[in-house]
Each structure stands twice: as C-alpha cells, then as structure tokens.
Design a protein around this motif. Structure first.
Motif, PDB file in Angstrom:
ATOM      1  N   MET A   3       0.772  -1.170  -0.164  1.00  0.00           N
ATOM      2  CA  MET A   3      -0.025   0.054  -0.122  1.00  0.00           C
ATOM      3  C   MET A   3       0.720   1.336  -0.015  1.00  0.00           C
ATOM      4  SD  MET A   3      -3.323  -0.692  -0.118  1.00  0.00           S
ATOM      5  CE  MET A   3      -2.620  -2.125  -1.264  1.00  0.00           C
ATOM      6  N   TYR A   7       0.022   4.597  -1.980  1.00  0.00           N
ATOM      7  CA  TYR A   7      -0.044   5.692  -1.331  1.00  0.00           C
ATOM      8  C   TYR A   7       1.215   6.418  -0.636  1.00  0.00           C
ATOM      9  CZ  TYR A   7      -4.985   3.953  -1.804  1.00  0.00           C
ATOM     10  OH  TYR A   7      -6.152   3.301  -2.479  1.00  0.00           O
ATOM     11  N   TYR A  15      -3.900  14.769  -1.078  1.00  0.00           N
ATOM     12  CA  TYR A  15      -5.325  14.325  -0.865  1.00  0.00           C
ATOM     13  C   TYR A  15      -5.912  15.038   0.386  1.00  0.00           C
ATOM     14  CZ  TYR A  15      -9.306  11.342   0.160  1.00  0.00           C
ATOM     15  OH  TYR A  15     -10.652  10.877   0.458  1.00  0.00           O
ATOM     16  N   ARG A  16      -4.903  15.012   1.417  1.00  0.00           N
ATOM     17  CA  ARG A  16      -5.913  15.680   2.710  1.00  0.00           C
ATOM     18  C   ARG A  16      -5.838  17.282   2.608  1.00  0.00           C
ATOM     19  NH1 ARG A  16      -1.614  11.982   5.772  1.00  0.00           N
ATOM     20  NH2 ARG A  16      -2.483  10.196   5.849  1.00  0.00           N
ATOM     21  N   GLY A  40     -17.174   6.536 -11.534  1.00  0.00           N
ATOM     22  CA  GLY A  40     -17.815   7.451 -11.042  1.00  0.00           C
ATOM     23  C   GLY A  40     -17.249   8.555 -10.718  1.00  0.00           C
ATOM     24  N   ARG A 124      -5.431   1.854 -11.412  1.00  0.00           N
ATOM     25  CA  ARG A 124      -5.675   3.118 -10.589  1.00  0.00           C
ATOM     26  C   ARG A 124      -4.950   4.302 -11.572  1.00  0.00           C
ATOM     27  NH1 ARG A 124      -6.850   2.563  -5.538  1.00  0.00           N
ATOM     28  NH2 ARG A 124      -7.755   4.536  -5.506  1.00  0.00           N
TER      29      ARG A 124
ATOM     30  N   GLY B 346     -14.817   9.778   4.692  1.00  0.00           N
ATOM     31  CA  GLY B 346     -13.441  10.213   4.440  1.00  0.00           C
ATOM     32  C   GLY B 346     -12.530   9.304   3.618  1.00  0.00           C
ATOM     33  N   VAL B 347     -13.119   8.288   3.044  1.00  0.00           N
ATOM     34  CA  VAL B 347     -12.388   7.399   2.281  1.00  0.00           C
ATOM     35  C   VAL B 347     -13.143   6.882   1.178  1.00  0.00           C
ATOM     36  CG1 VAL B 347     -11.230   5.084   2.217  1.00  0.00           C
ATOM     37  CG2 VAL B 347     -11.542   6.141   4.506  1.00  0.00           C
ATOM     38  N   HIS B 348     -12.593   7.234   0.087  1.00  0.00           N
ATOM     39  CA  HIS B 348     -13.253   6.918  -1.180  1.00  0.00           C
ATOM     40  C   HIS B 348     -13.440   5.441  -1.242  1.00  0.00           C
ATOM     41  CE1 HIS B 348     -13.837   6.644  -5.549  1.00  0.00           C
ATOM     42  NE2 HIS B 348     -14.458   7.777  -5.418  1.00  0.00           N
ATOM     43  N   HIS B 350     -13.019   3.456  -3.688  1.00  0.00           N
ATOM     44  CA  HIS B 350     -11.917   2.852  -4.322  1.00  0.00           C
ATOM     45  C   HIS B 350     -10.650   2.565  -3.629  1.00  0.00           C
ATOM     46  CE1 HIS B 350     -12.760   2.820  -9.099  1.00  0.00           C
ATOM     47  NE2 HIS B 350     -14.113   2.424  -8.212  1.00  0.00           N
ATOM     48  N   ASP B 351     -10.485   3.597  -2.766  1.00  0.00           N
ATOM     49  CA  ASP B 351      -9.547   3.574  -1.881  1.00  0.00           C
ATOM     50  C   ASP B 351      -9.411   2.352  -0.876  1.00  0.00           C
ATOM     51  OD1 ASP B 351      -7.622   5.552  -2.959  1.00  0.00           O
ATOM     52  OD2 ASP B 351      -8.977   7.150  -2.018  1.00  0.00           O
ATOM     53  N   ALA B 354      -8.876  -0.976  -2.297  1.00  0.00           N
ATOM     54  CA  ALA B 354      -7.537  -1.283  -2.430  1.00  0.00           C
ATOM     55  C   ALA B 354      -6.605  -1.438  -1.194  1.00  0.00           C
ATOM     56  CB  ALA B 354      -6.666   0.144  -2.957  1.00  0.00           C
ATOM     57  N   MET B 355      -7.445  -0.917  -0.205  1.00  0.00           N
ATOM     58  CA  MET B 355      -6.719  -0.922   1.222  1.00  0.00           C
ATOM     59  C   MET B 355      -7.038  -2.368   1.786  1.00  0.00           C
ATOM     60  SD  MET B 355      -5.081   0.611   3.414  1.00  0.00           S
ATOM     61  CE  MET B 355      -5.140   2.334   3.167  1.00  0.00           C
ATOM     62  N   GLY B 358      -5.074  -5.295   0.439  1.00  0.00           N
ATOM     63  CA  GLY B 358      -4.002  -5.341   1.388  1.00  0.00           C
ATOM     64  C   GLY B 358      -4.033  -6.388   2.522  1.00  0.00           C
ATOM     65  N   HIS B 367     -20.285   1.278  -8.772  1.00  0.00           N
ATOM     66  CA  HIS B 367     -21.692   1.729  -8.965  1.00  0.00           C
ATOM     67  C   HIS B 367     -22.496   0.445  -9.206  1.00  0.00           C
ATOM     68  CE1 HIS B 367     -21.378   1.100 -13.180  1.00  0.00           C
ATOM     69  NE2 HIS B 367     -20.549   2.033 -13.569  1.00  0.00           N
ATOM     70  N   LYS B 371     -26.718   2.683 -11.953  1.00  0.00           N
ATOM     71  CA  LYS B 371     -26.540   4.074 -11.647  1.00  0.00           C
ATOM     72  C   LYS B 371     -27.575   4.618 -11.395  1.00  0.00           C
ATOM     73  CE  LYS B 371     -22.703   5.837 -13.074  1.00  0.00           C
ATOM     74  NZ  LYS B 371     -21.952   6.730 -14.040  1.00  0.00           N
ATOM     75  N   ASN B 380     -21.608   8.843  -5.978  1.00  0.00           N
ATOM     76  CA  ASN B 380     -20.843   8.146  -7.196  1.00  0.00           C
ATOM     77  C   ASN B 380     -20.888   6.590  -7.148  1.00  0.00           C
ATOM     78  OD1 ASN B 380     -21.327  10.510  -8.726  1.00  0.00           O
ATOM     79  ND2 ASN B 380     -19.163  11.196  -7.998  1.00  0.00           N
ATOM     80  N   PHE B 409      -5.810   5.878   8.080  1.00  0.00           N
ATOM     81  CA  PHE B 409      -4.711   6.164   7.209  1.00  0.00           C
ATOM     82  C   PHE B 409      -5.141   7.353   6.372  1.00  0.00           C
ATOM     83  CE2 PHE B 409      -2.802   5.280   2.811  1.00  0.00           C
ATOM     84  CZ  PHE B 409      -1.624   4.799   3.192  1.00  0.00           C
ATOM     85  N   PHE B 410      -6.110   7.510   5.864  1.00  0.00           N
ATOM     86  CA  PHE B 410      -6.623   8.691   5.044  1.00  0.00           C
ATOM     87  C   PHE B 410      -7.084  10.048   5.808  1.00  0.00           C
ATOM     88  CE2 PHE B 410      -7.211   5.062   1.987  1.00  0.00           C
ATOM     89  CZ  PHE B 410      -6.442   5.752   1.022  1.00  0.00           C
TER      90      PHE B 410
END
Lengths: 155, 412
Positions: A3, A7, A15-16, A40, A124, B346-348, B350-351, B354-355, B358, B367, B371, B380, B409-410
């Motif tokens: 990760m 990231y 991002y933040r 999206g 990505r 606070g976390v999309h 897709h993120d 991915a997380m 892991g 979606h 849609k 979205n 993390f984010f």
C-alpha cells in the motif's frame, strides 16, 4: 506491491490538503468537465490564461478517489505559470510515466513524480491521469477558441 | 444452521489460498461466487469423457452429453420451481435473458400508449434493455421509487399502475446493491389487479443463489437466472418462462440448432426452448450447473438462507455501529439478503477497496451496474461486502480492521 507503493506520503498530503481546489475561478477562460462512469469520478477543471499565453491559474473540483484528487492537486502546481505548449508537453511526460516510461522532466513534474508507483497498479492509472487529461483538454479547448468542453471516458 | 462452514470451505479450492500470508476473505459473491470442487469435477467429466457436441450426434458420447445437457435443464427447472423444463431457456446470463424478452416480447407487443414499469433499484441488466426498447418503439417507461427504508414504495407503485396502462412489469427479486428482498407476491398481485394481462419479468440473479425460490408460485411470466453466482461456472444463465409465453414468441438469435427445417426460401423454427438456443451451447457449464444444484440442495436452500440471515444481521449490526460507516440497505435481516453496501466517511470506495485488498479482503467498489440507484442514493459509488454460504463471523474482523485502518490512514 504494498500500500505504501501506491499511497506515498506526498500523495496523502495532497489528498488531505489539496492545492487549488475550488468550485469557481474568477475570469476563467475554459471550464472542462471530465467524468469516468466506470468508477464514478467527476472532475471540473478551470484555467485562466495570461495575455502572454501562459497558464495563470488552474483550479479543480470534483469527486474521486485519493489518487485522482491528489494527482490533480499536484498537477495544478506543476503547470502554473507555464506556457501552454510546455504544459501540454509536461502532461505528455506524466502520461508516459503512468504507462511505465521513465519521466524526462523529473524536476518540472514536482510532486507529480510521487505518482510513478501508481503505474504498477493498472486499475488506478486512469485515476492518476484524470486531472492531467482534463488539463490537456482545457488547453486544447482554449486553443480552439472555445470556453467549455465535456468528456466522458468509456474505458 | 445445519452445516459447518469450516468443513464447507474445504470444498472450495480458491478459499484455501492465502494473500500475502493472510487467509483470503472473499466478500464479493454478489459479483460472482466461488466454485466447489464437485462442480469443477463435473465439468472435467465432460471434457475428459463426453466431449462432443449436443443435440446432433448419433454416436454414444454425443448422445450421453446431450442427455446430460437436457438433464441439467430439468435439474434447474426443479431447483427454481419452473412451471416446466420446456420453460427453461439456457442463455449466457441474466443480461441475455432480459434481452431475449426485450427483443422477442417487449418490442413486438408494446408501443405508444403502453407503459413498462420497472424500479429505481434495478441492475442495468433489468433496466437498459427496456430503456433501449422504449427509445425504439415508443412506450412509456415508469419507475417505482424506493423509500427511506430502502424498500420499494408500494403506495407509489399502486399509483403508477392506476391507469391500467402498465402492460409489463420488470422487477428484481433481490437488490444487488441494497440487499432488499422485494415483496414480489404483493407487487405482482397489485400489477395483475390493475391490469390482468400484465406480463411480469423478475431478475433472479441475487435470489436463486441465496433463497428458496419457487418461480411457478410467484406467477411471473419470465424469471432470469445466472449460474456463476450460485456456485456454478461462468458463461451460463437461463430464462425461466411460462411455456405458453415462449411458444408464442419469435426467436431472438437465429442460426444453428434453433430450426426444424431450412430451405433456400423457407425456415421453420424449432419448438421452445430450443428455438431460443442458437448455436452450440455452453455444454460443460451445464454439467457444472447440475452439480451446483445438487450441492445447494444437499445443504438445503432453507439452511443457506438461515445461515445468511443470521450472518447478515451480525455484519449489518457491526458495520452500522462502526465509526464513520453508513450502511445503505434494510437493517432488519429478515427483509434483506447478504449484499451490504456502505460508505466510509473520508475514504473513497476505491481507496477502501485497495486498502482491504492489502488485508486479503475482497469487496466490490463502484456503482454495481445500478447507476439510477446510485443517483437516488446521491453517491457516485459505494463499497459492497456480500455474503454467501462459505462466509462466517470470522470474516467480519478482517473487514472491520481494514475499514478502521483505512479511516486512520486517509484521515490522519
């Protein structure tokens, strides 16, 4: 692949605390809207061009994952003040980097270089490219003499 | 619950894998389920012993392969309570099943002045074919909204049917995003009251793998099934239909094996269901389907449902209680299936996906091919964890840990 490859701390910082994220731009010359229906993501990008033909300011707004938002933020800094042609060339350097090629303009890409590792995460890559491709479109739209353009990606 | 999940998991080779030293936690069965060994063995049996085309050979292995292919049809008819095996048309998936209905029924029967009623919670497979047909032949497309409780608004449905113009109803049995189990008996009765001639199509993609289903008892005209979500192979689905509907319908795809006779100036269509199966079908996949039905019936679909109902209750409760998590779907486990959509503050999505990858946790983000529903929810994309018979409470902690890790993390 971890990760942390994806990231990087620089990416998370953008991002933040995104730079040049705004819903409007005074005296904008071009506004483009790019969307990727598959994930999206939505991006509004606005540019203002100086009389001498350089990019005065670039702002973006929209919704998307950390990679897309952070990449757009880093892009707005890297291209500000550049001549339009130069900004297009830098966007191309970034695009090639996302497809695994070594970037030729490391210094000019500034924080954009932190996205090099994203190339190893094929799904990505389009996220990292969203802001840069919107910029390219905005400049080409400006050069056509138009003020707005909308693009929907289909892959 | 009358089966042991730990024992059951041993039958699934994919679930024996590790990702970066962690147990693979598969929470994406609403997209595609895993496949037990015996289904793979059944397909191998075809390739190793009975590899021949079907419905045309005069030699033994072809005849045997044909018998097995047709036996799979009967087996599926039995599994879903189809009115008759002659009402089972093999297709690629639900998308093709719905297109068959859109081309061979809807486009020929509906026109200006008619209405087709669907819902806001449909998968694109049960929406886009009708939208496309509406554009081309000019009927009205109506849509039942959902309530704040993520259920179909039946009062609104009644109003949408009140003028008697709804000649076709297309609704999903279970929402692939919200997990909502729709009250089909009530809705179909309501539609038939408003128009006794209404034709009803149900998308069963998220129902057949998870609930005891009785298509004949639902009194619908068409019911779509996909095999890869019910422990079977990819590439095979079915349209379950009232045989009298099929017999009156012209073919959708034409070509090999769907004819009785062909001359240079005359073609005679085959009888249903063969009229709707043009070309060589997915034969090995039909072998796999039969084994999947046997597998599920041995467990007992009532037991599968009881296991999932208890598990989804645990997951929804834990996710709802987790900091920063919003669940989109019914909270009452008796009203929902195991597809759980959620957002993490606070976390999309897709993120998050991915997380979680892991951590060896597989979820779907995006979606979900729904849609119109995403627009209703005002998002979205969502994250979706979906449960099946091989999931258990030990899959919850890796999910929650991953979500908490992503948040810190984010957000930090």
């Amino acid at each position: 692949m971890s990760m942390e490859d994806l990231y990087q701390e620089i990416i998370l910082d953008h991002y933040r605390k995104p730079h040049n994220r705004a819903p409007t731009l005074d005296d904008e010359d071009v506004h483009v809207h790019h969307s990727n229906p598959l994930c999206g993501d939505e991006m509004d990008l606005r540019i203002r061009v100086d009389d001498d033909g350089t990019l005065d300011q670039v702002v973006f707004d929209g919704e998307g994952c950390s990679i897309s938002q952070a990449s757009a933020s880093a892009m707005t800094i890297a291209v500000a003040g550049r001549e339009l042609k130069d900004a297009l060339e830098l966007a191309e350097d970034f695009r090639l980097m996302m497809h695994g090629e070594e970037p030729t303009r490391l210094d000019d890409l500034q924080d954009g270089i932190a996205f090099q590792g994203v190339a190893r995460f094929p799904v990505r890559v389009k996220c990292a490219l969203l802001g840069w491709m919107a910029l390219r479109d905005a400049i080409e739209t400006y050069e056509r003499g138009a003020s707005a353009h909308s693009v929907t990606y289909d892959d | 619950m009358s089966f042991d999940v730990a024992t059951l998991r041993k039958e699934f080779p994919t679930l024996q894998q590790e990702v970066d030293g962690r147990r693979l936690v598969y929470l994406d069965s609403a997209a595609s389920s895993q496949t037990p060994r015996r289904v793979l063995d059944a397909m191998d049996e075809y390739y190793e012993h009975l590899r021949a085309n079907v419905e045309r050979g005069v030699y033994r292995i072809s005849e045997q392969a044909t018998a097995r292919y047709e036996r799979a049809r009967t087996r599926l008819a039995d599994f879903v309570g189809a009115p008759s095996p002659d009402g089972v048309v093999f297709t690629k998936n639900v998308t093709e099943a719905m297109n068959l209905v859109a081309y061979s029924w809807v486009r020929r029967q509906l026109g200006p002045g008619d209405a087709l009623l669907t819902t806001e919670m449909e998968h694109h497979a049960n929406f886009v074919p009708w939208w496309h047909a509406a554009q081309e032949v000019g009927f009205e497309l109506r849509s039942i909204p959902i309530t704040d409780a993520f259920e179909l608004d039946l009062d609104a449905a009644r109003e949408l049917m009140a003028d008697g113009n709804v000649r076709f109803l297309a609704v999903t049995h279970v929402s692939n995003v919200l997990g909502t189990i729709n009250p089909l008996e009530d809705l179909i009765a309501m539609a038939r009251e408003a128009n006794p001639e209404v034709v009803v199509t149900v998308d069963g993609a998220q129902a057949v793998p998870h609930l005891p289903v009785d298509v004949a008892g639902l009194d619908c005209d068409f019911y779509g099934v996909t095999v890869h979500k019910m422990c079977g192979p990819t590439g095979l689905g079915a349209l379950i239909a009232k045989p009298e509907q099929l017999e009156a319908m012209p073919p959708f795809l034409t070509g090999g094996s769907m004819i009785l006779d062909v001359s240079l100036d005359q073609v005679t269509w085959n009888h249903a269901p063969h009229r709707f199966e043009a070309g060589t079908p997915p034969i090995a996949e039909a072998f796999g389907l039969e084994a999947a039905c046997d597998f599920l019936d041995e467990l007992g679909m009532a037991n599968v449902r009881a296991h999932e109902e208890a598990l989804v209750g645990t997951f929804v409760e834990a996710l709802t209680a987790a900091e920063g998590v919003t669940v989109y779907g019914p909270t009452d486990p008796s009203k929902r299936s195991g597809a759980i959509s959620f957002a993490v503050d606070g976390v999309h999505p897709h993120d998050l996906g991915a997380m979680l990858d892991g951590y060896g946790v597989c979820i779907r983000v995006g979606h979900h091919c729904a849609k119109p529903l995403m627009r209703t929810l005002g998002v979205n994309a969502t994250a979706r964890a979906s449960l099946y018979l091989y999931n258990d409470t030990d899959d919850l902690a890796p999910l929650l840990d991953g979500i908490a890790e992503a948040r810190s993390f984010f957000a930090r």
